[in-house]
Each structure stands twice: as structure tokens, then as C-alpha cells.
Design an enzyme around this catalytic site. Structure first.
Site, PDB file in Angstrom:
ATOM      1  N   HIS A   1       7.787  -1.808   3.130  1.00 23.35           N
ATOM      2  CA  HIS A   1       9.008  -2.622   3.321  1.00 23.35           C
ATOM      3  C   HIS A   1       9.546  -3.191   2.006  1.00 23.35           C
ATOM      4  CE1 HIS A   1       8.963  -2.526   7.694  1.00 23.35           C
ATOM      5  NE2 HIS A   1       7.674  -2.812   7.678  1.00 23.35           N
TER       6      HIS A   1
ATOM      7  N   GLU B   1       5.323  -8.297   1.538  1.00 20.12           N
ATOM      8  CA  GLU B   1       6.310  -7.325   2.051  1.00 20.12           C
ATOM      9  C   GLU B   1       7.009  -7.734   3.346  1.00 20.12           C
ATOM     10  OE1 GLU B   1       5.378  -3.591   3.651  1.00 20.12           O
ATOM     11  OE2 GLU B   1       3.972  -4.391   5.095  1.00 20.12           O
TER      12      GLU B   1
ATOM     13  N   HIS C   1      -2.039   0.110   0.677  1.00 23.69           N
ATOM     14  CA  HIS C   1      -1.137  -0.253   1.777  1.00 23.69           C
ATOM     15  C   HIS C   1      -1.027   0.938   2.725  1.00 23.69           C
ATOM     16  CE1 HIS C   1       1.796  -3.127   3.285  1.00 23.69           C
ATOM     17  NE2 HIS C   1       2.512  -2.084   3.643  1.00 23.69           N
TER      18      HIS C   1
ATOM     19  N   HIS D   1      -1.125  -3.974   5.327  1.00 27.18           N
ATOM     20  CA  HIS D   1      -0.155  -3.258   6.171  1.00 27.18           C
ATOM     21  C   HIS D   1      -0.397  -3.404   7.669  1.00 27.18           C
ATOM     22  CE1 HIS D   1       2.849  -0.332   7.490  1.00 27.18           C
ATOM     23  NE2 HIS D   1       1.917   0.344   8.126  1.00 27.18           N
TER      24      HIS D   1
HETATM   25 FE   LIG Z   1       3.108  -5.667   6.447  1.00 25.33          FE
HETATM   26 FE   LIG Z   2       3.622  -2.314   5.471  1.00 24.99          FE
END
Ligand SMILES: [Fe+2]
Ligand SMILES: [Fe+2]
Length: 270
Positions: free
Chosen positions: A68, A39, A154, A179
Site C-alpha cells: 500500500h 503502510e 512484507h 502485512h
Molecule cells: Fe498492512
Molecule cells: Fe500490506
């Protein structure tokens, strides 16, 4: 089955480390299946189709995304043509692409990969991840069609990730967090056989603030005022994640180990 999951690839440094080291990791660990969270691979914000292709060509069997997911606009189309990219199940009802899919591993067995977004301390309110994942776990019982089930949670909050781990215990081979970009040290096998790690960490330059060059984040913390854009740090990246070995009959995890390769992060030594 031998599976590796690597955390959020951060910008050019992360992509370079993946390209240079993933083939070696596949051989060293004799991997049947590799998942990478992508991401942040494009300038720290999202994943372009071209960079998704780079990670897949380097040896990733599947790429997961996160909050994202669609920061790079071309991913809106790319994800419809590339089944190896998975977005969060509960991103939005209107989101393109899929949040869960069955893949063929190198040993011929099937692996289910899915991803959910957490709700605690996240910038946008997403749907409840527990009810989002329930039908996926129900339709893909471990040891059935799917010899392994991998869940990328996440989330920002460690508590939410741990709760999701217990929620999936016995029904997934691996629940791994992404994340935060900082790896946790709690790799374990939960009581009913699910491998669990609260956060895989990032594949990026750790001489940074969660992967970004440190000057601008420091300025914003100290003065409260932005001056420049965040840009990914460019030093040597550490590849960070987790390895699991699963029982091919039950799908449960028999061994779990943290993975750290290259860069600033140290591994244990006697
Ligand atoms: Fe990330
Ligand atoms: Fe993230």
C-alpha cells in the site's frame, strides 16, 4: 543495540496508540532504534506525508511501507524529501524513494533498514524478493559499516517469510514479517544469529477484521457483495511487534522478545 520493530499501524486508532505510548516504550525498553511499518496508517490505505510526520515526531527512527506504499498519492513526492521513509526494494523500478538505507541510531552506530515484498498470494506480481535483497546484504555485511541490519518482509505467506528468514540468516540482525496484521508466536534466533518473527502483527484495534470495522468484511464474506467501504476500527489499539538486542560487534541477535502493549491482545501472565 536495543531495537524495536512495530507492525502495520492501522488508521487513527493505531496512530493514536503510537503517539501516546511510543515515548514510554522507548524509555522502558531503553531503545536505540525504532522502526514502524506505516503502510495502513492513513484510513487503512497507505500513508500520507502528514501522518508519516506524526509517526516520526512520536519517535519512529524509520518507517517502512508495503504493497500500500503509494495509496496516498502525496507519498510519491513526500518519500523523495523524507529519507526516513523506506518503500519495498522490489515495488517497481519506476517507484520513487529508496528500498534500503543506513540510519544513525541513538547510540551513534549505524543501522541498515530494508524491505522486500513477497510474491505468494499478493495482489500484484512483484519481482523476486530473494534476488532483490541479495545485493543489499552483500554491500552491507553485518558488523561492518552497519552494526545492525533489519529486514521487513512484507508477505502474505508464512512459508515465504520463513524462507526469507533462512536466506538472510547470519547476514541480518532481524527478519520480521508484516502485512497480515496478525502476530505470530514464533520469535526465535535462527542458527546463524538472525532474530526472526514471521509476523509482527498490527498496531491497531484487534476487535476488527485485520484492523477494519467488522460489519463490511463480514457482509462480503457472507453475501459476496460489497455495500460500503472498509473503514478502520476505532477502539483501543494494541501495539504489536518485536524487540531485539544485538551484539554491537557482530550485529547478531542475542535476545528476541514479542511486544504487545495495550488494547485487546493479551500478554502472558503466570
Ligand atoms: Fe498492512
Ligand atoms: Fe500490506
Amino acid at each position: 543495540m536495543k531495537i524495536m520493530f512495530l507492525g502495520d499501524v492501522m488508521g487513527r486508532a493505531g496512530r493514536r496508540a503510537i503517539c501516546e505510548n511510543l515515548p514510554r516504550l522507548r524509555t522502558e525498553w531503553r531503545l536505540d532504534f525504532i522502526v514502524i511499518n506505516g503502510e495502513n496508517a492513513t484510513s487503512g490505505m497507505g500513508l500520507s506525508g502528514a501522518h508519516a510526520k506524526t509517526l516520526l515526531d512520536a519517535g519512529a527512527d524509520c518507517i517502512t511501507l508495503g504493497d500500500h506504499a503509494f495509496d496516498q498519492k502525496d507519498m510519491l513526492q513526500f518519500i523523495e524529501q523524507e529519507p526516513r521513509v523506506i518503500r519495498p526494494l522490489n515495488f517497481s523500478k519506476a517507484a520513487p524513494g529508496k528500498g534500503a538505507r543506513l540510519f544513525a541510531a541513538r547510540n551513534g552506530r549505524k543501522v541498515l533498514v530494508t524491505q522486500v515484498l513477497g510474491q505468494v498470494f499478493m495482489k500484484r506480481p512483484f519481482d523476486d524478493p530473494f534476488s532483490a535483497i541479495e545485493p543489499v546484504l552483500k554491500t552491507h555485511p553485518l558488523g561492518g559499516q552497519a552494526a545492525a541490519v533489519l529486514v521487513d518482509v512484507h508477505c502474505e505467506a508464512t512459508s515465504e517469510k520463513m524462507a526469507l528468514g533462512h536466506y538472510c540468516d547470519g547476514r541480518a540482525s532481524l527478519v520480521v514479517g508484516t502485512h497480515t496484521h496478525v502476530p505470530t508466536a514464533d520469535a526465535m534466533v535462527l542458527p546463524k544469529g538472525t532474530g526472526y518473527l514471521t509476523d509482527a502483527g498490527m498496531c491497531g484495534d484487534y476487535h476488527s477484521v485485520i484492523g477494519m470495522q467488522k460489519d463490511e468484511p463480514l457482509r462480503r464474506f457472507i453475501t459476496g457483495m460489497p455495500k460500503e467501504r472498509f473503514t478502520p476500527a476505532t477502539g483501543e489499539a494494541t501495539l504489536s511487534g518485536v524487540y531485539v538486542e544485538t551484539d554491537d560487534r557482530t550485529g547478531k541477535t542475542v535476545r528476541i522478545a514479542m511486544v504487545r502493549d495495550g488494547g485487546l491482545l493479551q500478554t502472558a501472565a503466570p
